[in-house]
Design a protein around this motif. Sequence first.
Motif, PDB file in Angstrom:
ATOM      1  N   TRP A  75       1.195  -1.395  -0.172  1.00 35.71           N
ATOM      2  CA  TRP A  75      -0.342   0.307  -0.071  1.00 35.71           C
ATOM      3  C   TRP A  75       0.675   1.520   0.030  1.00 35.71           C
ATOM      4  O   TRP A  75       2.256   1.491   0.673  1.00 35.71           O
ATOM      5  CB  TRP A  75      -0.685  -0.195   1.296  1.00 35.71           C
ATOM      6  CG  TRP A  75      -1.773   0.775   1.640  1.00 35.71           C
ATOM      7  CD1 TRP A  75      -2.501   2.008   0.771  1.00 35.71           C
ATOM      8  CD2 TRP A  75      -2.172   1.839   2.408  1.00 35.71           C
ATOM      9  NE1 TRP A  75      -3.463   2.400   1.083  1.00 35.71           N
ATOM     10  CE2 TRP A  75      -3.273   2.224   2.021  1.00 35.71           C
ATOM     11  CE3 TRP A  75      -1.720   2.001   3.681  1.00 35.71           C
ATOM     12  CZ2 TRP A  75      -3.694   3.393   3.100  1.00 35.71           C
ATOM     13  CZ3 TRP A  75      -1.927   2.440   4.722  1.00 35.71           C
ATOM     14  CH2 TRP A  75      -2.913   3.342   4.040  1.00 35.71           C
ATOM     15  N   GLY A  76       0.651   2.390  -1.007  1.00 38.49           N
ATOM     16  CA  GLY A  76       1.367   3.959  -0.822  1.00 38.49           C
ATOM     17  C   GLY A  76       1.437   3.801   0.196  1.00 38.49           C
ATOM     18  O   GLY A  76       3.065   4.450   0.348  1.00 38.49           O
ATOM     19  N   GLU A  96       7.583   0.207  -6.506  1.00 36.84           N
ATOM     20  CA  GLU A  96       6.082   0.915  -7.881  1.00 36.84           C
ATOM     21  C   GLU A  96       5.688   2.007  -7.130  1.00 36.84           C
ATOM     22  O   GLU A  96       6.452   2.919  -5.489  1.00 36.84           O
ATOM     23  CB  GLU A  96       5.335   0.225  -7.462  1.00 36.84           C
ATOM     24  CG  GLU A  96       4.853  -1.577  -8.129  1.00 36.84           C
ATOM     25  CD  GLU A  96       4.888  -1.062  -9.160  1.00 36.84           C
ATOM     26  OE1 GLU A  96       4.491  -0.020  -9.729  1.00 36.84           O
ATOM     27  OE2 GLU A  96       5.351  -2.171 -10.442  1.00 36.84           O
ATOM     28  N   LYS A  97       5.349   2.716  -7.680  1.00 40.73           N
ATOM     29  CA  LYS A  97       4.784   4.381  -7.174  1.00 40.73           C
ATOM     30  C   LYS A  97       3.585   4.205  -6.133  1.00 40.73           C
ATOM     31  O   LYS A  97       2.804   3.133  -6.807  1.00 40.73           O
ATOM     32  CB  LYS A  97       4.204   5.348  -8.446  1.00 40.73           C
ATOM     33  CG  LYS A  97       3.668   4.478  -9.242  1.00 40.73           C
ATOM     34  CD  LYS A  97       1.987   4.852  -8.882  1.00 40.73           C
ATOM     35  CE  LYS A  97       0.884   4.076  -9.524  1.00 40.73           C
ATOM     36  NZ  LYS A  97      -0.863   4.340  -9.699  1.00 40.73           N
ATOM     37  N   THR A 101       4.157   9.216  -0.386  1.00 40.81           N
ATOM     38  CA  THR A 101       2.806   9.809  -0.434  1.00 40.81           C
ATOM     39  C   THR A 101       3.028  11.447  -0.588  1.00 40.81           C
ATOM     40  O   THR A 101       1.933  11.910  -1.023  1.00 40.81           O
ATOM     41  CB  THR A 101       2.019   8.986   0.017  1.00 40.81           C
ATOM     42  OG1 THR A 101       2.282   9.316   1.494  1.00 40.81           O
ATOM     43  CG2 THR A 101       0.829   7.916   0.270  1.00 40.81           C
ATOM     44  N   TYR A 164     -12.959   5.850  -6.681  1.00 40.79           N
ATOM     45  CA  TYR A 164     -12.066   6.443  -7.704  1.00 40.79           C
ATOM     46  C   TYR A 164     -12.675   7.349  -7.410  1.00 40.79           C
ATOM     47  O   TYR A 164     -13.657   8.294  -7.442  1.00 40.79           O
ATOM     48  CB  TYR A 164     -11.625   5.656  -8.779  1.00 40.79           C
ATOM     49  CG  TYR A 164     -11.078   6.013  -9.880  1.00 40.79           C
ATOM     50  CD1 TYR A 164      -9.893   6.010  -9.541  1.00 40.79           C
ATOM     51  CD2 TYR A 164     -11.107   8.038  -9.932  1.00 40.79           C
ATOM     52  CE1 TYR A 164      -9.031   6.788 -10.922  1.00 40.79           C
ATOM     53  CE2 TYR A 164      -9.934   8.320 -10.522  1.00 40.79           C
ATOM     54  CZ  TYR A 164      -9.250   7.856 -11.324  1.00 40.79           C
ATOM     55  OH  TYR A 164      -7.950   9.019 -12.262  1.00 40.79           O
ATOM     56  N   MET A 168      -7.954  11.191  -7.123  1.00 39.73           N
ATOM     57  CA  MET A 168      -7.244   9.994  -7.850  1.00 39.73           C
ATOM     58  C   MET A 168      -6.539   9.923  -9.617  1.00 39.73           C
ATOM     59  O   MET A 168      -5.941   9.410  -9.754  1.00 39.73           O
ATOM     60  CB  MET A 168      -7.487   8.563  -7.769  1.00 39.73           C
ATOM     61  CG  MET A 168      -8.350   7.850  -6.181  1.00 39.73           C
ATOM     62  SD  MET A 168      -9.544   7.187  -5.307  1.00 39.73           S
ATOM     63  CE  MET A 168      -8.222   5.969  -6.449  1.00 39.73           C
ATOM     64  N   THR A 171      -3.090  10.970  -8.879  1.00 42.76           N
ATOM     65  CA  THR A 171      -2.102  10.372  -7.784  1.00 42.76           C
ATOM     66  C   THR A 171      -2.162   8.908  -8.007  1.00 42.76           C
ATOM     67  O   THR A 171      -0.989   7.769  -8.473  1.00 42.76           O
ATOM     68  CB  THR A 171      -2.652   9.884  -6.301  1.00 42.76           C
ATOM     69  OG1 THR A 171      -4.227   9.580  -6.698  1.00 42.76           O
ATOM     70  CG2 THR A 171      -2.386  11.150  -5.499  1.00 42.76           C
ATOM     71  N   GLU A 172      -2.971   8.335  -8.745  1.00 47.91           N
ATOM     72  CA  GLU A 172      -3.768   6.754  -9.629  1.00 47.91           C
ATOM     73  C   GLU A 172      -2.907   7.490 -11.133  1.00 47.91           C
ATOM     74  O   GLU A 172      -2.950   5.931 -11.454  1.00 47.91           O
ATOM     75  CB  GLU A 172      -4.467   5.856  -9.186  1.00 47.91           C
ATOM     76  CG  GLU A 172      -5.009   5.959  -7.209  1.00 47.91           C
ATOM     77  CD  GLU A 172      -3.241   5.312  -6.784  1.00 47.91           C
ATOM     78  OE1 GLU A 172      -3.076   4.230  -8.044  1.00 47.91           O
ATOM     79  OE2 GLU A 172      -3.677   5.391  -5.941  1.00 47.91           O
ATOM     80  N   THR A 173      -3.732   8.234 -11.972  1.00 42.24           N
ATOM     81  CA  THR A 173      -3.630   8.402 -13.195  1.00 42.24           C
ATOM     82  C   THR A 173      -2.879   9.062 -13.765  1.00 42.24           C
ATOM     83  O   THR A 173      -1.707   9.019 -14.686  1.00 42.24           O
ATOM     84  CB  THR A 173      -5.094   8.595 -13.739  1.00 42.24           C
ATOM     85  OG1 THR A 173      -5.875   7.516 -12.920  1.00 42.24           O
ATOM     86  CG2 THR A 173      -5.023   9.091 -14.949  1.00 42.24           C
ATOM     87  N   HIS A 176       1.168   8.914 -14.470  1.00 38.60           N
ATOM     88  CA  HIS A 176       2.280   8.489 -15.273  1.00 38.60           C
ATOM     89  C   HIS A 176       2.887   9.350 -16.658  1.00 38.60           C
ATOM     90  O   HIS A 176       3.918   9.471 -16.631  1.00 38.60           O
ATOM     91  CB  HIS A 176       1.493   6.860 -15.750  1.00 38.60           C
ATOM     92  CG  HIS A 176       1.259   6.138 -14.884  1.00 38.60           C
ATOM     93  ND1 HIS A 176       2.494   5.432 -14.654  1.00 38.60           N
ATOM     94  CD2 HIS A 176       0.432   6.115 -14.414  1.00 38.60           C
ATOM     95  CE1 HIS A 176       1.923   4.311 -13.853  1.00 38.60           C
ATOM     96  NE2 HIS A 176       1.081   4.121 -13.334  1.00 38.60           N
TER      97      HIS A 176
END
Length: 344
Positions: A75-76, A96-97, A101, A164, A168, A171-173, A176
């Motif tokens: 977990w991040g 992993e990214k 945080t 979601y 996010m 932070t999740e999309t 990248h």
Amino acid sequence: MTIRVGVIGTGAIGREHIDRIENILSGGEVKAVTDVNQESAYKAVEDYNLDAVVYPDDVALVGDSNIDAVFVTSWGPAHEQSVLLAIEAGKYVFCEKPLATTAEGCMRIVEAEQKHGKRLVQVGFMRRYDEGYVQLKAALDNNDIGAPLMIRCSHRNPGVDENYKTNMAVTETLIHEIDALHWLINDNYQSVRVDFPKKTKHSHDELQDPQVFTLKTKGGVLINAEVFVNCKYGYDIQCEVMGEEGIANLPEVASVVVRKESKLSSNILNDWKVRFMDAYNKELQNFFDSLEKEGQPQGPTSWDGYIAAVTADACLQAQETGEEVGINLEDTPDFYKKEAVVRN
């Protein structure tokens, strides 16, 4: 040379990496695992027939003298502690990214790694290993279209669940794109603004979708990045760089083109894991190969993780305020400058 790996976090991405290490790639072997859910850790050992020790926590795993490298796939919010433990123990790390945080957490890792005196950490920004992005990077590095002036890119998912939320999208999309675009043009970000177009009917109460991020770089490049996570039609990653002498586009994913019933068509993927499967494989193979040949990772650095964190924080602030927000990055330490380019 076989790198003995300890995996911290045996959820979805942890299990996928275990499978890669054991069944697809060369140069690595999983010898230890841990997870806050101990049942998950034991299940991973059973499912992948591992000759591995199950440890109660990351402290115990990192302390195993038989482990050469640590994979942080938990977990991040737990990443920072595990990475710092590994650096203190002098172990290589694939994280992993996100690296951490917060930007402050990333900086603590940066400082610990510099104190150690050798690069130990690689961050999991896999797009740098995608064949299309590699080709696009080569075109820019070769000055095929002259100096970049503008970039238009999009990150579209067919759909997300109600867990979601609006933040996010960053932070999740978008995270990248934040790394990939910085790497493509080698130019630091200066500011960001977020606009919210008309909300799609396929979203929910706690998600504003789509979103458009306008980033400006210190070199004057204007970036328009769209995040649309309920586009419905498929998983679609686009990137167009406009230069002084031409335009370069990220190649489309290879697909059979069908002519039938007065239509010309090709397929669009629906799964991000399928879209970047080859990139994930190359990313981890590069990690193992670099440890053997160079004695340290050659991929995205802790400093790249810090850049992503600072930029993401500014994007989150821009989401909340509706204003253009400055992105204030410290100067790149000399420690990381020589590793600025991924070797493929």
